[in-house]
Enzyme design. Sequence first.
Site, PDB file in Angstrom:
ATOM      1  N   GLU A 137      -3.700   7.588  -4.065  1.00 26.29           N
ATOM      2  CA  GLU A 137      -3.656   6.431  -3.133  1.00 26.29           C
ATOM      3  C   GLU A 137      -3.530   5.313  -4.264  1.00 26.29           C
ATOM      4  O   GLU A 137      -3.977   4.899  -4.882  1.00 26.29           O
ATOM      5  CB  GLU A 137      -4.757   5.746  -2.023  1.00 26.29           C
ATOM      6  CG  GLU A 137      -4.587   4.428  -1.634  1.00 26.29           C
ATOM      7  CD  GLU A 137      -5.887   4.678  -0.644  1.00 26.29           C
ATOM      8  OE1 GLU A 137      -5.738   5.307   1.117  1.00 26.29           O
ATOM      9  OE2 GLU A 137      -7.065   4.421  -1.399  1.00 26.29           O
TER      10      GLU A 137
ATOM     11  N   TYR B  16       0.554  -1.371  -0.235  1.00 28.64           N
ATOM     12  CA  TYR B  16       0.127  -0.098  -0.354  1.00 28.64           C
ATOM     13  C   TYR B  16       0.937   1.223   0.017  1.00 28.64           C
ATOM     14  O   TYR B  16       2.268   1.248   0.886  1.00 28.64           O
ATOM     15  CB  TYR B  16      -1.055  -0.309   0.868  1.00 28.64           C
ATOM     16  CG  TYR B  16      -1.519   1.383   1.576  1.00 28.64           C
ATOM     17  CD1 TYR B  16      -2.612   1.811   1.194  1.00 28.64           C
ATOM     18  CD2 TYR B  16      -1.277   2.689   1.800  1.00 28.64           C
ATOM     19  CE1 TYR B  16      -3.949   2.773   1.109  1.00 28.64           C
ATOM     20  CE2 TYR B  16      -1.836   3.730   1.817  1.00 28.64           C
ATOM     21  CZ  TYR B  16      -3.006   3.718   2.237  1.00 28.64           C
ATOM     22  OH  TYR B  16      -3.607   4.949   1.803  1.00 28.64           O
TER      23      TYR B  16
END
Length: 397
Positions: free
Chosen positions: A206, A118
């Site tokens: 993101e 991530y």
Amino acid sequence: MNIHEFQGKSILKAYNVDIQEGFVAETPDQAIMVARQLREKFGSEYFVVKAQIHAGGRGKGGGVKLAKSIEEAGMLASKMIGMQLVTPQTGPAGKKVNKVLIAQDVYYKGESDIKEFYISILLDRKRSRYTFMYSPDGGMAIEEVAEKTPERIFTEEIDPGLGLQSFQCRNIAFNLDLTGNAFRNMQKFLAGLYEAFTGCDAQLLEINPVLKTSDDRILAVDSKVVLDDNALFRHPDLAEMRDISEEDPVEVEAGKNNLNFVKLDGNVGCMVNGAGLAMATMDIIKLSGGSPANFLDVGGSANARTVEAGFRIILKDPAVRAILINIFGGIVRCDRVANGVVEAYKIIGKINVPVIVRLQGTNAEEAKAIIDNSGLKVYSATSFKEAAEKVREVLGV
């Protein structure tokens, strides 16, 4: 401004960030054509079919599927396009899927050699810094990682005056436990991400997951990009990426009338000028036993047109039992607003909910007289306390 995954990936690719390649399709036939192109160009045997909506958690709602053939890609697209996709971020109503992304399979060869991470970049307004937030636990909700294993979340703070430094890229790659070619490729990937983030004036970038393939490539498998509305004048090409069908139609209408509007879940509509006054007005409504149904700021130039537009937008909500108009006449004169209220009231016709009008500031007395002598079912107030009492009265609480 939110944009779709395929649009975010196009921005990343323009900054030489490696991505999971794919093309968007709006029909099953287009999905089949795209799958064929991916096989011819990249040799992909499997295909990922992804619903394109402005919400995360698509996989949990059935919005991400693996197709093991070209024909299956078309079949999955036919089921997905037009569906009402419900995810943890859409609410119970969900969002309609109008298009899908058909992407190449990048999970090839041995799964033991594949890793998911991530990585996000965001603006920390409190510290006036950009921040990389990252975790070796990609492919799952970062909220769950933060709750269960917070030690697995790392941050790297970037001074915007200096930009992203090489040692910071190495530090991130090291914390992600990468070595060799993957270590070097991750540094290049991070540098490209930062350039994309600053270059398009994003508020958030993101990627979940970032993938290390079995041959040590680093790819953006997903992308969530939020652009700064205030900077879109510098990026007309990015402004064209706006998808109005993904937005609340009432908020879109408010924007066309230069009104700042946010839908809430209460029973008293608010029409004010100024964000501070709006917050105080919502507090008054709560203290009066009601609940604000919206935040609606008409700005400093309230007139008959903006007031009429505000009325129409508020009245679209069937839960509204009363409307409180609270205007401070600093830039705008109160009598002008009062005339605007009366005129808008007459243009719209019968309004079936009571309207309370509090006008303070320049020409407030003249404004009160206009409201009181209008012959309309409009209650005037001069103080916050009086306005609160009127709200309580009309709600019967």
